[in-house]
Design a protein around this motif. Structure first.
Motif, short mmCIF file in Angstrom:
data_model
loop_
_atom_site.label_atom_id
_atom_site.label_comp_id
_atom_site.label_asym_id
_atom_site.label_seq_id
_atom_site.Cartn_x
_atom_site.Cartn_y
_atom_site.Cartn_z
N LEU A 243 0.61 -1.19 -0.27
CA LEU A 243 0.30 0.33 -0.05
C LEU A 243 0.93 1.43 -0.13
N GLY A 244 2.13 1.05 0.09
CA GLY A 244 2.57 2.24 -0.08
C GLY A 244 2.93 3.28 -1.34
N ASP A 245 2.64 2.67 -1.95
CA ASP A 245 2.33 3.60 -3.07
C ASP A 245 0.76 4.71 -3.56
N VAL A 246 -0.08 3.56 -2.78
CA VAL A 246 -1.54 4.57 -2.88
C VAL A 246 -1.88 5.73 -2.24
N VAL A 247 -2.26 6.32 -2.66
CA VAL A 247 -2.43 7.80 -2.64
C VAL A 247 -4.16 8.10 -1.76
N LEU A 248 -4.02 8.32 -0.36
CA LEU A 248 -5.19 8.45 0.23
C LEU A 248 -5.75 9.72 0.54
N ILE A 249 -7.44 9.79 -0.20
CA ILE A 249 -7.39 11.22 -0.71
C ILE A 249 -8.59 11.71 -0.18
N VAL A 250 -8.68 12.83 1.17
CA VAL A 250 -10.07 12.70 1.53
C VAL A 250 -11.07 14.43 0.69
N GLU A 251 -12.40 14.28 0.96
CA GLU A 251 -12.37 15.17 -0.65
C GLU A 251 -14.49 15.15 0.05
N GLU A 252 -14.67 15.59 -0.36
CA GLU A 252 -16.25 16.81 0.24
C GLU A 252 -17.14 15.39 -0.28
N PHE A 253 -16.79 14.99 -1.61
CA PHE A 253 -17.81 14.67 -2.38
C PHE A 253 -17.09 14.02 -3.29
N ALA A 254 -17.99 13.20 -4.62
CA ALA A 254 -16.93 12.73 -5.96
C ALA A 254 -17.49 13.72 -6.70
N ASP A 255 -16.40 13.69 -7.22
CA ASP A 255 -17.04 14.96 -8.59
C ASP A 255 -18.07 14.50 -9.41
N GLU A 256 -18.73 15.67 -10.43
CA GLU A 256 -19.47 15.46 -11.79
C GLU A 256 -19.04 14.05 -12.25
N GLU A 257 -18.01 13.99 -13.03
CA GLU A 257 -17.83 12.86 -13.62
C GLU A 257 -17.58 11.15 -13.22
N THR A 258 -17.61 11.48 -11.70
CA THR A 258 -17.15 9.84 -11.12
C THR A 258 -18.25 9.76 -11.07
N LEU A 259 -19.10 9.89 -10.64
CA LEU A 259 -20.22 10.07 -9.97
C LEU A 259 -21.09 9.48 -11.66
N ALA A 260 -21.09 10.47 -12.68
CA ALA A 260 -21.49 10.03 -14.00
C ALA A 260 -20.76 8.75 -14.47
N ALA A 261 -19.67 8.20 -14.35
CA ALA A 261 -18.87 7.53 -15.22
C ALA A 261 -19.52 5.91 -13.97
N LEU A 262 -19.65 6.08 -12.83
CA LEU A 262 -20.80 4.85 -12.12
C LEU A 262 -22.03 5.24 -11.67
N GLY A 263 -22.64 6.24 -12.78
CA GLY A 263 -23.62 5.45 -12.61
C GLY A 263 -24.59 6.29 -11.39
N ILE A 264 -24.14 6.87 -10.48
CA ILE A 264 -24.79 7.43 -9.75
C ILE A 264 -25.19 9.16 -9.67
#
Length: 140
Positions: free
Chosen positions: A39-60
């Motif tokens: 897991l050393g190279d995995v980046v952990l990111i905490v954001e407020e919400f997923a962006d519109e592009e991510t939501l659209a790609a997942l159908g959410i």
């Protein structure tokens, strides 16, 4: 004032992104060594919400319906021939996590641990049963 991590009534501000990240990093630190080693190279990111592009790609449709997401290729699918891929990333979405925390009454640290391990499970290509076993292994 009740314990902010317990899911009990809390007066004051909701836990911030740093609090969510601390719980997630503590979860990672408790993983068995054979998992942490990858897991050393995995980046952990905490954001407020997923962006519109991510939501659209997942159908959410609603951003509160996505608490976390793994971006990358599972460890078993990686190849030395991959051309300069972006680092794998685990995104935790604070507002969706807090919304689920309030709705379910689950302890915040348990919920963040669950979401974090679920996304780590995608990194390793684990089944849901394997993810639950890993979650049990790091529980208090």
């Amino acid at each position: 004032m009740a314990d902010a991590m317990s899911g009990q009534e809390v007066l004051g501000q909701a836990p911030d992104a740093d609090a969510i990240e601390r719980i997630a990093r503590d979860t990672i630190a408790r993983l068995p060594g054979e998992f942490r080693a990858h897991l050393g190279d995995v980046v952990l990111i905490v954001e407020e919400f997923a962006d519109e592009e991510t939501l659209a790609a997942l159908g959410i449709e609603h951003p509160l319906d996505l608490t976390g997401l793994y971006h990358g290729r599972p460890v078993g699918e990686k190849s030395a021939f991959d051309s300069a891929p972006l680092p794998d990333r685990i995104h935790l979405y604070r507002r969706a996590i807090l919304d689920e925390w309030v709705e379910t009454g689950v302890r915040l640290d348990d919920l963040v641990r669950h979401v974090t391990i679920h996304e780590i499970g995608h990194h390793f290509g684990l089944s849901d049963d394997d993810m639950h076993a890993l979650e049990d292994a790091v529980a208090d």
